[in-house]
Design a protein around this motif. Structure first.
Motif, PDB file in Angstrom:
ATOM      1  N   GLU A 185      42.741   9.555  81.303  1.00  9.48           N
ATOM      2  CA  GLU A 185      41.764  10.292  80.508  1.00  9.48           C
ATOM      3  C   GLU A 185      42.205  10.236  79.040  1.00  9.48           C
ATOM      4  OE1 GLU A 185      39.026  11.983  78.713  1.00  9.48           O
ATOM      5  OE2 GLU A 185      38.695  11.890  80.879  1.00  9.48           O
ATOM      6  N   TRP A 188      40.274  14.278  76.925  1.00  8.71           N
ATOM      7  CA  TRP A 188      40.126  15.669  77.340  1.00  8.71           C
ATOM      8  C   TRP A 188      41.312  16.164  78.166  1.00  8.71           C
ATOM      9  CZ3 TRP A 188      36.487  17.753  74.550  1.00  8.71           C
ATOM     10  CH2 TRP A 188      35.416  16.960  74.103  1.00  8.71           C
ATOM     11  N   VAL A 243      34.509  18.148  81.728  1.00  7.51           N
ATOM     12  CA  VAL A 243      34.879  16.780  82.105  1.00  7.51           C
ATOM     13  C   VAL A 243      35.941  16.753  83.197  1.00  7.51           C
ATOM     14  CG1 VAL A 243      35.823  14.597  81.255  1.00  7.51           C
ATOM     15  CG2 VAL A 243      34.279  15.931  79.806  1.00  7.51           C
ATOM     16  N   THR A 244      36.910  17.653  83.114  1.00  3.74           N
ATOM     17  CA  THR A 244      38.091  17.522  83.981  1.00  3.74           C
ATOM     18  C   THR A 244      38.120  18.495  85.163  1.00  3.74           C
ATOM     19  OG1 THR A 244      39.415  19.027  82.595  1.00  3.74           O
ATOM     20  CG2 THR A 244      39.452  16.672  82.039  1.00  3.74           C
ATOM     21  N   GLY A 256      32.665   5.898  81.457  1.00  2.00           N
ATOM     22  CA  GLY A 256      33.300   6.727  80.449  1.00  2.00           C
ATOM     23  C   GLY A 256      32.831   6.527  79.025  1.00  2.00           C
ATOM     24  N   ARG A 284      37.168   6.916  83.312  1.00  2.00           N
ATOM     25  CA  ARG A 284      37.795   8.182  83.688  1.00  2.00           C
ATOM     26  C   ARG A 284      37.373   8.562  85.101  1.00  2.00           C
ATOM     27  NH1 ARG A 284      34.261  10.562  79.470  1.00  2.00           N
ATOM     28  NH2 ARG A 284      36.166  11.167  78.389  1.00  2.00           N
ATOM     29  N   SER A 286      35.698  11.598  86.970  1.00  2.00           N
ATOM     30  CA  SER A 286      34.966  12.846  86.735  1.00  2.00           C
ATOM     31  C   SER A 286      33.696  12.807  87.576  1.00  2.00           C
ATOM     32  CB  SER A 286      34.658  13.023  85.245  1.00  2.00           C
ATOM     33  OG  SER A 286      34.117  14.306  84.992  1.00  2.00           O
ATOM     34  N   ILE A 290      28.475  13.118  84.105  1.00  2.00           N
ATOM     35  CA  ILE A 290      29.123  12.882  82.816  1.00  2.00           C
ATOM     36  C   ILE A 290      28.703  11.524  82.254  1.00  2.00           C
ATOM     37  CG2 ILE A 290      31.358  12.467  81.712  1.00  2.00           C
ATOM     38  CD1 ILE A 290      30.856  15.391  82.143  1.00  2.00           C
ATOM     39  N   ASP A 291      28.678  10.493  83.104  1.00  2.00           N
ATOM     40  CA  ASP A 291      28.209   9.174  82.672  1.00  2.00           C
ATOM     41  C   ASP A 291      26.724   9.195  82.314  1.00  2.00           C
ATOM     42  OD1 ASP A 291      30.338   7.408  82.554  1.00  2.00           O
ATOM     43  OD2 ASP A 291      29.993   6.525  84.526  1.00  2.00           O
ATOM     44  N   CYS A 347      26.208  19.881  82.134  1.00  2.00           N
ATOM     45  CA  CYS A 347      26.845  18.879  81.259  1.00  2.00           C
ATOM     46  C   CYS A 347      26.195  18.771  79.882  1.00  2.00           C
ATOM     47  CB  CYS A 347      26.815  17.511  81.938  1.00  2.00           C
ATOM     48  SG  CYS A 347      27.850  17.386  83.408  1.00  2.00           S
ATOM     49  N   TYR A 350      28.384  19.127  76.654  1.00  5.28           N
ATOM     50  CA  TYR A 350      29.195  17.918  76.475  1.00  5.28           C
ATOM     51  C   TYR A 350      28.347  16.784  75.904  1.00  5.28           C
ATOM     52  CZ  TYR A 350      31.328  13.493  77.920  1.00  5.28           C
ATOM     53  OH  TYR A 350      31.809  12.200  77.939  1.00  5.28           O
TER      54      TYR A 350
END
Length: 419
Positions: A185, A188, A243-244, A256, A284, A286, A290-291, A347, A350
């Motif tokens: 990562e 983050w 994210v994490t 990512g 990453r 996750s 997120i993508d 999300c 972010y």
């Protein structure tokens, strides 16, 4: 007798790279040296982390090998400024370890370039890939924003990657755990915080100013700038947790860094658009969303997100479902479609911060693009300052993108976290 090889002038100052290239050519069963053609593999503004060359090697008998040679810059200050070695190691691990295992497990190809070879030697990191442009793929104009059809193509590509990762996690948990351990990562986590948090804060300040200006005043808040300021005030830890801090059953390998400059497109004779994913340096582990939100908030116009979000999510899920079925798994048991919208909303903060970081690069005019090769002062600060040209290139288009995007999020009530 040692074989005599004609060394192209461009490799004369980098004999180690040339020896690596000739080894790869030998490994393909070809004889090096008959003819070489070398040209730039990316335009100014398309890539800031690597030195990219297109190499065509013609062997005896006329067999041509079309390669994309992606090398890490050698300058120590530049490498330090952008964490280049760590990013290359991340990408090499994805190409050498993750992608071959995913392909072998799921029974379908993945939308990435074939790897011909890679070296992780310190200061000489290099990745050799098939040149997809020779197969008819090309990069879109980042300033135009991707079309509905192009967005659908990318969402299908991401669905294939995510489905393969789900299949590995379910079918071989130990292998997936090892894969997750190898993926780094880059932003983050606490070890990266000292470098990324100040950059994020500055980007947030600039985003807030642009949103205010778009709606009339750089000094006064309005409904939309207040919403973004609230997100900014939540700080690094809040976004890092998005994210994490992901449930174990949703952790997959992500691209990512899925935005226009890391994508190639091809339109078939029947009008069907397909996409390939490039540049896994920021891969990453996750959640899939997120993508998706990274991509849709940066690479197409906000009006397309507003008009087609439900359709986009459906395109993604249909491909995800189909590919998991091919691999012998049921999508509804692993990631029910009913959870997509809730994950999207979770999300959104972010996504807005990422859009603020990337919008200047999306619309940066040619005269404002950084030229890292031109930096004379050999210091970390000099390279960071040159790259900063992107962040300072605030065009009317970037203001509009950010202004319209945050308005969409407020009006669709996607920022419920702020209430």
């Amino acid at each position: 007798m040692e074989e005599q090889v004609n060394v192209p002038q461009i490799f004369a100052t980098d004999p180690k790279l040339f020896r690596f290239l000739t080894k790869v050519i030998h490994d393909q069963g070809l004889t090096p040296g008959v003819e070489w053609k070398v040209c730039e593999g990316s335009s100014r503004g398309d890539n800031f982390i690597a030195v990219i060359k297109q190499v065509v090697h013609v062997a005896e008998g006329g067999t041509a090998l079309n390669l994309l040679v992606k090398s890490a810059p050698r300058n120590a200050a530049r490498r330090d400024a952008f964490g280049i070695r760590e990013q290359f190691l991340n990408e090499i691990d994805v190409y050498e370890k993750a992608i071959p295992r995913l392909k072998s497990l799921v029974g379908f190809d993945l939308p990435v370039a074939d790897l011909y070879g890679a070296t992780s030697s310190h200061g000489e990191e290099t990745i050799l890939l098939a040149d997809l442009k020779e197969l008819g793929f090309c990069m879109a104009d980042r300033r135009q924003g991707l079309s509905k059809e192009q967005c659908a193509a990318v969402l299908r590509a991401l669905a294939q990657l995510h489905a393969a990762s789900f299949a590995l996690r379910e079918g071989s948990p130990e292998e997936f755990a090892a894969l997750a351990e190898s993926v780094r990562e880059m932003f983050w986590t606490q070890p990266r915080r000292h470098a990324f948090e100040p950059f994020m804060r500055n980007a947030n300040k600039e985003t807030l100013r642009l949103i205010r200006e778009y709606y009339g005043s750089a000094d006064c808040d309005n409904e939309y700038s207040r919403a973004f300021r609230q997100i900014s005030d939540l700080g690094y830890d809040f976004l890092a947790n998005i994210v994490t801090k992901v449930p174990e059953n949703k952790k997959v390998l992500l691209h990512g860094d899925c935005w226009t400059n890391n994508l190639l497109f091809k339109t078939n004779d029947d009008g069907f658009v397909s996409a390939k994913l490039l540049d896994f340096q920021l891969a990453r582990i996750s959640a899939p969303m997120i993508d998706l939100i990274f991509f849709l908030f940066t690479s197409t116009k906000p009006k397309n997100v507003g008009n087609y979000l439900e359709e986009f999510l459906r395109v993604y899920y249909e491909e995800f479902e189909r590919r998991l079925k091919t691999a012998g798994f049921t999508a509804a048991k692993l990631y029910p479609e009913s959870e997509l919208l809730a994950d999207w909303i979770a999300c959104v903060p972010y996504g807005l911060v990422v859009a603020g970081i990337l919008a200047p690069a999306l619309y940066c005019p040619d005269e404002c693009l950084p030229n890292l090769e031109s930096v004379k002062e050999n210091s970390r600060e000099a390279f960071v300052n040159e790259y900063g040209k992107v962040m300072r290139a605030n065009t009317p288009e970037s203001k509009e993108h950010l202004g319209q995007l945050v308005k969409l999020c407020v009006e669709r009530e996607w920022l419920r976290i702020l209430n």
